[in-house]
Design an enzyme around this catalytic site. Structure first.
Site, mmCIF file in Angstrom:
data_model
loop_
_atom_site.group_PDB
_atom_site.id
_atom_site.type_symbol
_atom_site.label_atom_id
_atom_site.label_comp_id
_atom_site.label_asym_id
_atom_site.label_seq_id
_atom_site.Cartn_x
_atom_site.Cartn_y
_atom_site.Cartn_z
ATOM 1 N N PRO A 9 2.939 -5.339 -2.742
ATOM 2 C CA PRO A 9 2.270 -6.419 -2.497
ATOM 3 C C PRO A 9 2.563 -7.632 -3.603
ATOM 4 O O PRO A 9 2.551 -7.335 -4.755
ATOM 5 C CB PRO A 9 0.910 -6.435 -2.171
ATOM 6 C CG PRO A 9 0.710 -5.143 -2.925
ATOM 7 C CD PRO A 9 1.837 -4.198 -2.389
ATOM 8 N N ASN A 10 3.002 -8.720 -2.981
ATOM 9 C CA ASN A 10 3.257 -9.900 -4.103
ATOM 10 C C ASN A 10 4.518 -10.040 -4.895
ATOM 11 O O ASN A 10 4.976 -10.963 -5.412
ATOM 12 C CB ASN A 10 2.166 -10.275 -4.870
ATOM 13 C CG ASN A 10 0.716 -10.449 -4.232
ATOM 14 O OD1 ASN A 10 0.740 -11.271 -3.508
ATOM 15 N ND2 ASN A 10 -0.450 -9.457 -4.562
ATOM 16 N N ARG A 17 5.463 -16.598 -8.775
ATOM 17 C CA ARG A 17 4.012 -15.991 -9.340
ATOM 18 C C ARG A 17 3.908 -15.823 -10.868
ATOM 19 O O ARG A 17 5.169 -15.129 -11.209
ATOM 20 C CB ARG A 17 3.622 -14.882 -8.480
ATOM 21 C CG ARG A 17 4.115 -13.484 -9.069
ATOM 22 C CD ARG A 17 3.825 -12.384 -8.219
ATOM 23 N NE ARG A 17 2.631 -11.699 -8.433
ATOM 24 C CZ ARG A 17 2.467 -10.473 -8.539
ATOM 25 N NH1 ARG A 17 3.190 -9.584 -8.276
ATOM 26 N NH2 ARG A 17 1.087 -9.969 -8.893
ATOM 27 N N TYR A 22 5.978 -12.201 -15.207
ATOM 28 C CA TYR A 22 6.866 -11.572 -14.471
ATOM 29 C C TYR A 22 8.220 -12.016 -14.574
ATOM 30 O O TYR A 22 9.300 -11.362 -14.022
ATOM 31 C CB TYR A 22 6.519 -11.286 -12.973
ATOM 32 C CG TYR A 22 5.045 -10.824 -12.845
ATOM 33 C CD1 TYR A 22 4.943 -9.282 -13.233
ATOM 34 C CD2 TYR A 22 4.070 -11.291 -12.214
ATOM 35 C CE1 TYR A 22 3.888 -8.586 -13.026
ATOM 36 C CE2 TYR A 22 2.580 -10.627 -12.212
ATOM 37 C CZ TYR A 22 2.584 -9.397 -12.504
ATOM 38 O OH TYR A 22 1.458 -8.933 -12.278
ATOM 39 N N ASN A 74 7.475 0.390 -6.902
ATOM 40 C CA ASN A 74 6.497 -0.662 -7.607
ATOM 41 C C ASN A 74 5.420 -1.020 -6.755
ATOM 42 O O ASN A 74 5.785 -1.875 -5.801
ATOM 43 C CB ASN A 74 7.384 -1.759 -8.338
ATOM 44 C CG ASN A 74 6.219 -2.743 -8.847
ATOM 45 O OD1 ASN A 74 5.057 -2.448 -8.722
ATOM 46 N ND2 ASN A 74 6.904 -3.726 -9.819
ATOM 47 N N ALA A 77 -0.504 -3.959 -7.149
ATOM 48 C CA ALA A 77 -1.886 -3.737 -7.149
ATOM 49 C C ALA A 77 -2.227 -2.324 -6.579
ATOM 50 O O ALA A 77 -3.450 -1.907 -7.105
ATOM 51 C CB ALA A 77 -2.659 -4.839 -6.794
ATOM 52 N N ASP A 87 -0.924 10.095 -1.978
ATOM 53 C CA ASP A 87 -0.755 11.224 -1.009
ATOM 54 C C ASP A 87 0.679 11.253 -0.315
ATOM 55 O O ASP A 87 1.212 12.127 -0.188
ATOM 56 C CB ASP A 87 -1.777 11.418 -0.149
ATOM 57 C CG ASP A 87 -3.061 11.889 -0.593
ATOM 58 O OD1 ASP A 87 -3.271 12.267 -1.802
ATOM 59 O OD2 ASP A 87 -4.146 11.639 -0.072
ATOM 60 N N GLU A 98 7.936 5.478 -10.977
ATOM 61 C CA GLU A 98 7.126 4.299 -10.525
ATOM 62 C C GLU A 98 7.680 3.247 -11.792
ATOM 63 O O GLU A 98 7.829 3.494 -12.991
ATOM 64 C CB GLU A 98 5.631 4.662 -10.892
ATOM 65 C CG GLU A 98 4.707 3.420 -10.915
ATOM 66 C CD GLU A 98 3.289 3.974 -10.660
ATOM 67 O OE1 GLU A 98 2.815 4.837 -9.719
ATOM 68 O OE2 GLU A 98 2.479 3.406 -11.434
ATOM 69 N N HIS A 100 6.950 -0.870 -13.087
ATOM 70 C CA HIS A 100 6.244 -1.810 -13.214
ATOM 71 C C HIS A 100 6.858 -3.060 -14.301
ATOM 72 O O HIS A 100 7.330 -2.619 -15.254
ATOM 73 C CB HIS A 100 4.595 -1.936 -13.872
ATOM 74 C CG HIS A 100 3.979 -0.898 -13.004
ATOM 75 N ND1 HIS A 100 3.543 -1.252 -11.839
ATOM 76 C CD2 HIS A 100 3.590 0.227 -13.302
ATOM 77 C CE1 HIS A 100 2.820 -0.021 -11.248
ATOM 78 N NE2 HIS A 100 2.908 0.485 -12.060
ATOM 79 N N LEU A 101 6.946 -4.007 -14.038
ATOM 80 C CA LEU A 101 7.787 -5.275 -14.713
ATOM 81 C C LEU A 101 6.906 -5.542 -15.922
ATOM 82 O O LEU A 101 7.672 -5.582 -16.998
ATOM 83 C CB LEU A 101 7.859 -6.526 -13.730
ATOM 84 C CG LEU A 101 8.554 -6.538 -12.531
ATOM 85 C CD1 LEU A 101 8.331 -7.250 -11.532
ATOM 86 C CD2 LEU A 101 10.105 -6.403 -12.930
ATOM 87 N N SER A 102 5.768 -5.629 -15.875
ATOM 88 C CA SER A 102 4.747 -5.883 -16.978
ATOM 89 C C SER A 102 4.543 -4.739 -17.550
ATOM 90 O O SER A 102 4.357 -3.516 -16.807
ATOM 91 C CB SER A 102 3.768 -6.692 -16.490
ATOM 92 O OG SER A 102 2.775 -5.959 -15.686
ATOM 93 N N ARG A 107 -2.427 -5.208 -20.418
ATOM 94 C CA ARG A 107 -2.851 -5.995 -19.636
ATOM 95 C C ARG A 107 -4.718 -5.923 -19.408
ATOM 96 O O ARG A 107 -5.173 -4.949 -20.050
ATOM 97 C CB ARG A 107 -2.271 -6.374 -18.305
ATOM 98 C CG ARG A 107 -1.016 -6.818 -18.549
ATOM 99 C CD ARG A 107 -0.322 -6.860 -17.459
ATOM 100 N NE ARG A 107 -0.644 -8.209 -16.720
ATOM 101 C CZ ARG A 107 -0.189 -8.367 -15.332
ATOM 102 N NH1 ARG A 107 0.457 -7.831 -14.805
ATOM 103 N NH2 ARG A 107 -1.058 -9.236 -14.638
HETATM 104 C C1 DQA Z 1 2.860 -4.989 -11.226
HETATM 105 C C2 DQA Z 1 1.704 -4.847 -12.083
HETATM 106 C C3 DQA Z 1 0.263 -4.757 -11.240
HETATM 107 O O1 DQA Z 1 -0.731 -4.621 -11.941
HETATM 108 C C4 DQA Z 1 0.340 -5.990 -10.336
HETATM 109 O O2 DQA Z 1 -0.748 -5.938 -9.544
HETATM 110 C C5 DQA Z 1 1.567 -6.398 -9.601
HETATM 111 C C6 DQA Z 1 2.881 -6.189 -10.553
HETATM 112 C C7 DQA Z 1 4.255 -5.168 -12.219
HETATM 113 O O3 DQA Z 1 5.227 -5.020 -11.758
HETATM 114 O O4 DQA Z 1 4.106 -5.357 -13.464
HETATM 115 O O5 DQA Z 1 1.603 -6.957 -8.588
HETATM 116 O O6 DQA Z 1 3.203 -3.638 -10.386
#
Ligand code: DQA
Length: 144
Positions: A9-10, A17, A22, A74, A77, A87, A98, A100-102, A107
């Protein structure tokens, strides 16, 4: 290697965003960047993004039936609370990294915990879109 890249998501809003966190590159630009590098290395890569938990799970199950050899995910959230995605990753038994960009550890506290990472072979975070390339490296090394 047949690789599936799943963004949750997002992440389709990258470039719009929270650019300070990001970066300014759009989702499409990042997809092209990762796709180009994966193909240069001889991999076949499928890119998928969804804002819906169930669709992400459907895609993970599809990866099993279509014999994918590696997954990069990724979960956005969902990382922090989706036992269903955890699962699904465990259930398909395909090496999954896995990303994560950040750096989720620097955080808000709720981001410090990943419930999905324990189902993965490892986690990459804090390296921006390069994290997706590092994940390809990890899958290549894991396969050897
Ligand atoms: C994220 C980190 C998550 O906490 C956040 O909800 C995202 C992006 C990242 O790529 O840093 O949507 O997965």
């Amino acid at each position: 290697m047949k690789i599936m890249l799943i963004n949750g998501p997002n992440l389709n809003m990258l470039g719009i965003r929270e650019k300070g966190i990001y970066g300014a590159r759009s989702y499409e630009e990042i997809c092209n960047f990762v796709k180009e590098e994966a193909e240069k290395r001889g991999h076949e890569i499928t890119l998928f993004q969804s804002n819906c938990e169930g669709e992400i799970i459907d895609e993970l199950q599809k990866a099993y039936y279509e014999k994918y050899e590696g997954i990069i995910i990724n979960p956005g959230a969902y990382t922090h609370y989706s036992y269903a995605i955890h699962d699904a990753i465990r259930g398909i038994d395909i090496p999954t990294v896995e990303v994560h960009l950040s750096n989720i550890h620097t955080r808000e506290e709720f981001r410090h915990k990943s419930v999905t990472a324990p189902a993965c072979i490892g986690q990459m975070c804090g390296f921006g879109e390069n994290g997706y390339i590092l994940a390809i490296n990890a899958l290549e090394m894991y396969k050897k």
